[in-house]
Design an enzyme around this catalytic site. Sequence first.
Site, PDB file in Angstrom:
ATOM      1  N   GLY A  29      36.333  17.133  50.700  1.00  0.00           N
ATOM      2  CA  GLY A  29      36.878  16.122  49.784  1.00  0.00           C
ATOM      3  C   GLY A  29      35.836  15.074  49.457  1.00  0.00           C
ATOM      4  O   GLY A  29      34.694  15.135  49.937  1.00  0.00           O
ATOM      5  N   THR A  31      35.679  11.834  50.236  1.00  0.00           N
ATOM      6  CA  THR A  31      35.260  10.965  51.342  1.00  0.00           C
ATOM      7  C   THR A  31      34.390  11.761  52.312  1.00  0.00           C
ATOM      8  O   THR A  31      33.362  11.263  52.792  1.00  0.00           O
ATOM      9  CB  THR A  31      36.487  10.380  52.070  1.00  0.00           C
ATOM     10  OG1 THR A  31      37.472   9.999  51.099  1.00  0.00           O
ATOM     11  CG2 THR A  31      36.110   9.160  52.889  1.00  0.00           C
ATOM     12  N   GLY A  86      38.604  13.355  55.671  1.00  0.00           N
ATOM     13  CA  GLY A  86      39.523  12.444  54.989  1.00  0.00           C
ATOM     14  C   GLY A  86      40.956  12.920  55.133  1.00  0.00           C
ATOM     15  O   GLY A  86      41.254  13.828  55.910  1.00  0.00           O
ATOM     16  N   ALA A  87      41.851  12.285  54.398  1.00  0.00           N
ATOM     17  CA  ALA A  87      43.263  12.683  54.398  1.00  0.00           C
ATOM     18  C   ALA A  87      43.897  12.179  53.104  1.00  0.00           C
ATOM     19  O   ALA A  87      43.356  11.286  52.438  1.00  0.00           O
ATOM     20  CB  ALA A  87      43.995  12.100  55.600  1.00  0.00           C
ATOM     21  N   LYS A  98      47.244  16.602  54.569  1.00  0.00           N
ATOM     22  CA  LYS A  98      45.946  17.019  54.063  1.00  0.00           C
ATOM     23  C   LYS A  98      46.128  18.239  53.162  1.00  0.00           C
ATOM     24  O   LYS A  98      47.183  18.820  53.109  1.00  0.00           O
ATOM     25  CB  LYS A  98      44.997  17.352  55.228  1.00  0.00           C
ATOM     26  CG  LYS A  98      44.582  16.096  55.992  1.00  0.00           C
ATOM     27  CD  LYS A  98      43.525  16.351  57.067  1.00  0.00           C
ATOM     28  CE  LYS A  98      42.385  17.169  56.605  1.00  0.00           C
ATOM     29  NZ  LYS A  98      41.684  16.654  55.424  1.00  0.00           N
ATOM     30  N   GLY A 101      42.586  19.022  48.528  1.00  0.00           N
ATOM     31  CA  GLY A 101      41.488  19.859  48.038  1.00  0.00           C
ATOM     32  C   GLY A 101      41.689  21.338  48.336  1.00  0.00           C
ATOM     33  O   GLY A 101      40.826  22.156  48.026  1.00  0.00           O
ATOM     34  N   GLU A 107      40.447  23.358  57.569  1.00  0.00           N
ATOM     35  CA  GLU A 107      40.364  21.998  58.139  1.00  0.00           C
ATOM     36  C   GLU A 107      41.110  21.941  59.469  1.00  0.00           C
ATOM     37  O   GLU A 107      40.635  21.352  60.442  1.00  0.00           O
ATOM     38  CB  GLU A 107      40.947  20.981  57.152  1.00  0.00           C
ATOM     39  CG  GLU A 107      40.089  20.806  55.910  1.00  0.00           C
ATOM     40  CD  GLU A 107      40.708  19.941  54.839  1.00  0.00           C
ATOM     41  OE1 GLU A 107      39.972  19.443  53.996  1.00  0.00           O
ATOM     42  OE2 GLU A 107      41.948  19.769  54.831  1.00  0.00           O
ATOM     43  N   LYS A 125      45.724   5.260  51.471  1.00  0.00           N
ATOM     44  CA  LYS A 125      46.299   6.467  52.101  1.00  0.00           C
ATOM     45  C   LYS A 125      47.351   6.131  53.166  1.00  0.00           C
ATOM     46  O   LYS A 125      47.957   7.033  53.743  1.00  0.00           O
ATOM     47  CB  LYS A 125      45.178   7.305  52.741  1.00  0.00           C
ATOM     48  CG  LYS A 125      43.999   7.624  51.823  1.00  0.00           C
ATOM     49  CD  LYS A 125      44.379   8.573  50.723  1.00  0.00           C
ATOM     50  CE  LYS A 125      43.235   8.965  49.809  1.00  0.00           C
ATOM     51  NZ  LYS A 125      42.280   9.885  50.348  1.00  0.00           N
TER      52      LYS A 125
HETATM   53  C1  5RP Z   1      41.014  18.449  51.316  1.00  0.00           C
HETATM   54  C2  5RP Z   1      41.603  17.297  52.047  1.00  0.00           C
HETATM   55  C3  5RP Z   1      40.996  15.951  51.835  1.00  0.00           C
HETATM   56  O1  5RP Z   1      40.631  15.417  53.057  1.00  0.00           O
HETATM   57  C4  5RP Z   1      41.998  15.061  51.171  1.00  0.00           C
HETATM   58  O2  5RP Z   1      42.454  15.677  49.987  1.00  0.00           O
HETATM   59  C5  5RP Z   1      41.410  13.683  50.859  1.00  0.00           C
HETATM   60  O3  5RP Z   1      40.423  13.822  49.893  1.00  0.00           O
HETATM   61  P1  5RP Z   1      39.594  12.592  49.337  1.00  0.00           P
HETATM   62  O4  5RP Z   1      38.686  12.150  50.424  1.00  0.00           O
HETATM   63  O5  5RP Z   1      38.856  13.167  48.147  1.00  0.00           O
HETATM   64  O6  5RP Z   1      40.562  11.519  48.939  1.00  0.00           O
HETATM   65  O7  5RP Z   1      42.524  17.418  52.805  1.00  0.00           O
HETATM   66  O8  5RP Z   1      41.729  19.628  51.538  1.00  0.00           O
END
Ligand code: 5RP
Length: 221
Positions: A29, A31, A86-87, A98, A101, A107, A125
Amino acid sequence: MTQDEMKQKVAEAALEYVRAGTIVGVGTGSTANMFIDALAGMKGEILGAVASSEATAIRLAGHGIPVLDLNEALKQVDSLSVYVDGADEFDAERNLTKGGGGALTREKIVAAAAVQFVCIVDQSKQVEYLGAFPLPIEVIPMAQELLMGAVVKLGGRPVLREGFITDNGNIIIDVHGLRITDARGMEDHLNSIPGVVSNGIFSHQGADIVLMATPEGVEKL
Ligand code: 5RP
């Protein structure tokens, strides 16, 4: 401070949890991408990284960080020292949603292989209950309609993620409209439906530490 600036700060703060001479699990993702870029500065100190997606593996390799297959890594070490990711949402018990993405299954596997899961998020979040963010479920394609029917019975509105195939060759159903008051129970229930590969509730593999970026700085929760 913009959201991207907050993500940058929290990604850099996670470097404190990376120990020299270990193998690091790396999430997926925007982050996590910033964490990868920051980790590049320590590439000479770690044995390597295990990626939670093809996209993450490509970014790690682009920085010259050795990318290890998880099975090979676990022949060298008992566990990964840390998993950083990230989450989409987190609650007060550090349960997570999660899979925004689509990398939720890998993950969860890499998180389970690590001693510590450090979750890096910005304050947007934080939720009281998981479910406002549509819950991703990775499903074997044959089970799509079976799963959708089961999800409707739970009060959710399942939507196929159009044109998306996971790194494992499966589909994602995003479930809207759930208010998840029992994250562990819902994670277990969804996993019991035949054809489900994994779901985006990380309760069993919840975060050990949440680093949350705010305009005032990074808070450790
Ligand atoms: C991908 C994930 C990511 O951690 C989640 O979507 C957060 O993404 P971002 O850091 O772009 O906000 O679970 O599968």
